[in-house]
Design a protein around this motif. Structure first.
Motif, PDB file in Angstrom:
ATOM      1  N   TYR A 299       0.860  -1.187   0.000  1.00  0.00           N
ATOM      2  CA  TYR A 299       0.000   0.000   0.000  1.00  0.00           C
ATOM      3  C   TYR A 299       0.892   1.230   0.000  1.00  0.00           C
TER       4      TYR A 299
ATOM      5  N   VAL B 281       0.897   5.465   1.337  1.00  0.00           N
ATOM      6  CA  VAL B 281       0.228   6.411   2.216  1.00  0.00           C
ATOM      7  C   VAL B 281       1.221   7.505   2.594  1.00  0.00           C
TER       8      VAL B 281
ATOM      9  N   GLU C  32      -1.421  10.383   7.422  1.00  0.00           N
ATOM     10  CA  GLU C  32      -2.574   9.718   6.834  1.00  0.00           C
ATOM     11  C   GLU C  32      -2.636   8.302   7.392  1.00  0.00           C
ATOM     12  N   TYR C  33      -3.819   7.738   7.300  1.00  0.00           N
ATOM     13  CA  TYR C  33      -3.990   6.347   7.698  1.00  0.00           C
ATOM     14  C   TYR C  33      -4.224   5.481   6.467  1.00  0.00           C
ATOM     15  N   ALA C  34      -3.524   4.353   6.418  1.00  0.00           N
ATOM     16  CA  ALA C  34      -3.890   3.302   5.482  1.00  0.00           C
ATOM     17  C   ALA C  34      -5.015   2.509   6.133  1.00  0.00           C
TER      18      ALA C  34
ATOM     19  N   ARG D 134      -6.902   5.472   1.588  1.00  0.00           N
ATOM     20  CA  ARG D 134      -6.166   6.363   2.479  1.00  0.00           C
ATOM     21  C   ARG D 134      -7.149   7.329   3.125  1.00  0.00           C
TER      22      ARG D 134
ATOM     23  N   TRP E 182      -6.620   0.424  10.751  1.00  0.00           N
ATOM     24  CA  TRP E 182      -5.919   1.629  10.306  1.00  0.00           C
ATOM     25  C   TRP E 182      -4.467   1.574  10.770  1.00  0.00           C
TER      26      TRP E 182
ATOM     27  N   GLY F 289      -0.825   4.194  10.461  1.00  0.00           N
ATOM     28  CA  GLY F 289      -0.261   5.425   9.930  1.00  0.00           C
ATOM     29  C   GLY F 289       0.811   6.000  10.830  1.00  0.00           C
TER      30      GLY F 289
END
Length: 764
Positions: free
Chosen positions: A175, A177, A181-183, A201, A232, A234
């Motif tokens: 992923y 990000v 930010e949060y994945a 995201r 989540w 990040g």
């Protein structure tokens, strides 16, 4: 099967062609022209925001059946993808068009075994070596590659991921990000098991999905409305080194949080340094409304979230860390371009001491407050838009969770909340602007509430309002004069003390007393001020007089002061006041009247020992209180002479309150006390007519009185004796002749053969 949408990109622009099912794909010269000035057309093509993938036992993927998935997040363990004949030595490939925005982007991989990732930055459909962002084809690797994406490179690009599983465990996760930010991965089950159905995201963890799906594609639920779960991860900036608190809420589900891989419970406090820290969170939803929000704030501060709607649903438009809720937005608001129809929440953990706290809010339009999950205030939907309110709450020592919700519809916007521990010598001022009847209307809602160190207020242009002031105040023993600059009602310890007046003199016991003042203002710029001060310490009676017989209305004289001392060297009579009928001296006759007045007096007297004390009072009508306890109540409208009472008192200072009234003619008031008792003689039978009261003298010696040269000779017809006194009356001068002995406590309404024949008496 179905329709195909083709996008044609040329130097002239973008064209879109929809080909129906089984239509021959012949490119004609004419296409329906549609411009896309903002959106990259590849975002609408097959594979946009979705991976197209293949699994195969050979690296050329010949004969593999393609599939699509929204997230590349696989942990097969010792197994492998379904449909393959073996769980080792297999290959996987995923590719699709995804938006990569400008800024520092983190490309994250967790692979066992090898993984390679390309981003086709120049959109030539050729994956060159310099476009490879992850290059770990031969060995397991978990890590992050950060790449600064320029504005020119930002946009939709093809991303390709190749994975090679050799032996043992199989894992393929990828992923991208940004920091802060949060994945986010979503599963269509409650336990985060299997493959997620969605990756995206997210800027924050702040959602109120209600009963709907967290994500739809063309009105089709990608994520179930019920029985789903989310994870989540990040790297989140913490702006300062401090102790932070986990602020987490979950509806119809459970939530878990970790910071730098250390689990943190909701409401727990943890110390972090300034900078980025790894945050992981999970939400597992069952059924019903789905809502989750997770954030962090330094202890003693609020995490504020602002929404572009009035019901705090969806994702907040902006967040902030705020020291307090103190907003007077007026006709603007906290969100750029949004002045009406917005809402907010504030949450934080704050330290409290043991004790009662007052929570004071000023609101326009509506507010709701919770403490530790219990709602302490809910705004009335039918109430006024602009309002103030106070809620008192018993708090225990430690940190407590405060949550506030707010809604603004239109017009002025105000959201203010503060709290303070109740303390003595502080007053809560409550104002009803524009409502003179507010203090008497139980349904009235205040417009302003504030804390004051004293009752003093000078309005600036306000008129036609009402106000109340209330607080606990420390007093010493003594007599106090209370003065108001405007007419009002004053309660002390819930007793109405000033009734639509401006002044009162009262005794106060040492300790805390509850003061409450109510005023109604109808003029411009009135000054509201209540002050009090001790009048005298000891040996005096102070008070006020009224030009009536019932102590009512406004006093006609409020500076009365009388010494409280022995009548003479022999008699323990401490207050004596004699006003002959018709004498109108201001000092002698209150209110310039000797026959129509009433008086209220207070004083402090000092006792030298613990004992039973015998009180005597002589007046037309009189009431006496000692230390607030009723002692004598002779208020029957009859000129009854003297009254007796006894009370046990300790050594030291004591408060005395006296009320008396003149019923006409000569006014004579006499009050005395001692530890022996009293004898009172009357000129008429049954204790009528003129009265003379005496006791042993101050030194303790017997008291003797020869009546030969006084108006009392041969006129005594009845006698009252109190305490331990013995009265002996003689029918001759010099304490000789026939006698009558009366021991206290006794009352003789007739003296038999000695009626009107006593010429001397002795008290012992």
């Amino acid at each position: 099967e179905g329709e195909i949408t083709a996008f044609i990109k040329t130097a002239l622009g973008f064209w879109k062609k929809v080909l129906a099912e089984q239509e021959i794909c012949k490119w004609d010269a004419l296409f329906e022209k549609t411009w896309y000035p903002i959106m990259d057309p590849k975002s609408l093509a097959f594979g946009a925001d979705t991976f197209k993938g293949w699994y195969s036992t050979s690296s050329d993927f010949i004969g593999s059946t393609p599939f699509t998935e929204n997230a590349l997040y696989h942990d097969w363990g010792n197994g492998g993808p379904s449909g393959l004949s073996k769980t080792d030595n297999f290959f996987a490939r995923w590719e699709g068009y995804f938006n990569v925005d400008a800024g520092l982007m983190n490309f994250c991989t967790e692979a066992d075994d090898g993984m390679e990732v390309w981003v086709d930055w120049n959109d030539d459909e050729k994956l060159s070596k310099d476009e490879k962002v992850i290059d770990h084809a031969d060995a397991p690797w978990t890590g992050t590659v950060a790449k600064e994406v320029s504005g020119a490179d930002a946009g939709y690009h093809k991303i390709r991921v190749d994975y090679n599983e050799k032996t043992g465990n199989a894992k393929a996760k990828f992923y991208w990000v940004k920091d802060n930010e949060y994945a986010a991965w979503y599963w269509n089950n409650e336990n985060l098991s299997g493959d997620p159905v969605l990756f995206r995201r997210e800027n924050s963890i702040d959602y109120n999905w209600g009963t709907g799906s967290p994500y739809k594609d063309k009105d089709k639920n990608v994520v179930n409305p019920d029985n789903f779960s989310v994870r989540w991860e990040g790297n989140i900036d913490f702006p300062i080194t401090d102790n932070y608190t986990v602020i987490a809420n979950a509806v119809n589900g459970t939530v878990s949080v970790s910071v730098d891989d250390q689990p943190k419970a909701k409401g727990s406090s943890f110390s972090v340094t300034q900078g980025k820290h790894r945050i992981k969170a999970e939400y597992k939803h069952s059924k019903g409304n789905a809502e989750v929000n997770i954030g962090f704030a330094p202890k003693g501060k609020f995490l504020a979230r602002y929404f572009k709607n009035t019901d705090r649903t969806g994702t907040s438009a902006t967040t902030a860390i705020e020291d307090k809720i103190d907003h007077r937005w007026g006709n603007s608001g906290p969100i750029a371009g949004v002045n009406d129809n917005f809402s907010a929440t504030w949450e934080g953990y704050f330290p409290f001491e043991n004790g009662n706290y007052d929570f004071i809010a000023h609101v326009n339009d509506r507010m709701w407050i919770w403490i530790d999950g219990e709602q302490i205030y809910a705004d009335r939907s039918d109430g006024p838009k602009s309002k103030a309110f106070l809620v008192t709450r018993k708090m225990t020592a430690g940190d407590h969770h405060i949550r506030v919700e707010y809604t603004e519809y239109d017009g002025n916007a105000t959201a203010m909340l503060n709290w303070s521990k109740q303390k003595d010598n502080e007053f809560t001022a409550t104002y009803y602007d524009g409502n003179p009847k507010g203090i008497s209307d139980p349904n009235a809602i205040p417009t302003r509430i504030e804390k004051l160190s004293s009752i003093a207020y000078s309005p600036q242009g306000e008129q036609n309002f009402s106000a109340s002031y209330e607080g606990w105040t420390d007093f010493d023993n003594g007599i106090y004069e209370f003065s108001l600059t405007t007419v009002g009602n004053l309660w002390i310890d819930n007793v109405l003390t000033i009734d639509q007046g401006t002044k009162m003199i009262l005794p106060m016991n040492k300790g805390r007393h509850l003061i409450r003042l109510e005023v109604v203002v109808s003029g411009n710029n009135p000054r509201i001020n209540l002050v009090w001060s001790k009048v005298k310490d000891r040996n005096g009676l102070v008070g006020m007089a009224f030009a009536n017989q019932n102590l009512s209305g406004t006093s006609c004289q409020d500076n009365l002061y009388y010494w409280m001392k022995p009548y003479d060297d022999k008699h323990p009579i401490y207050f004596y006041h004699y006003i002959p009928d018709g004498w109108y001296s201001e000092k002698g006759a209150p209110c310039l009247s000797s026959s129509n007045f009433s008086v209220r007096l207070f004083g402090v007297f000092s006792l030298q020992k613990d004992a039973t004390y015998y009180f005597m009072a002589q007046a037309d009508d009189m009431k006496i209180w000692v230390d607030g306890q009723p002692l004598i109540n002779d208020w029957d409208g009859k000129q009854t002479g003297a009254s007796f009472a006894e009370i046990k008192l300790a050594q030291g200072d004591h408060l005395i309150k006296v009320e008396y009234r003149n019923l006409g003619g000569t006014s004579q008031v006499m009050i005395g006390w001692n530890t022996d008792g009293w004898a009172c003689v009357y000129k008429d039978p049954k204790f009528g007519g003129e009265t003379l009261c005496r006791s042993k003298d101050i030194s303790g010696a017997n008291y003797e009185l020869d009546l030969a040269q006084t108006p009392w000779n041969d006129t005594i017809s009845s006698v009252k004796v109190s305490g331990n006194i013995k009265f002996t009356g003689f029918n001759k001068r010099g304490y000789q002749g026939e006698s009558i002995i009366i021991k206290g406590p006794t009352a003789k309404d007739s003296l038999g053969t000695l009626d009107n024949r006593i010429s001397s008496f002795r008290i012992e």
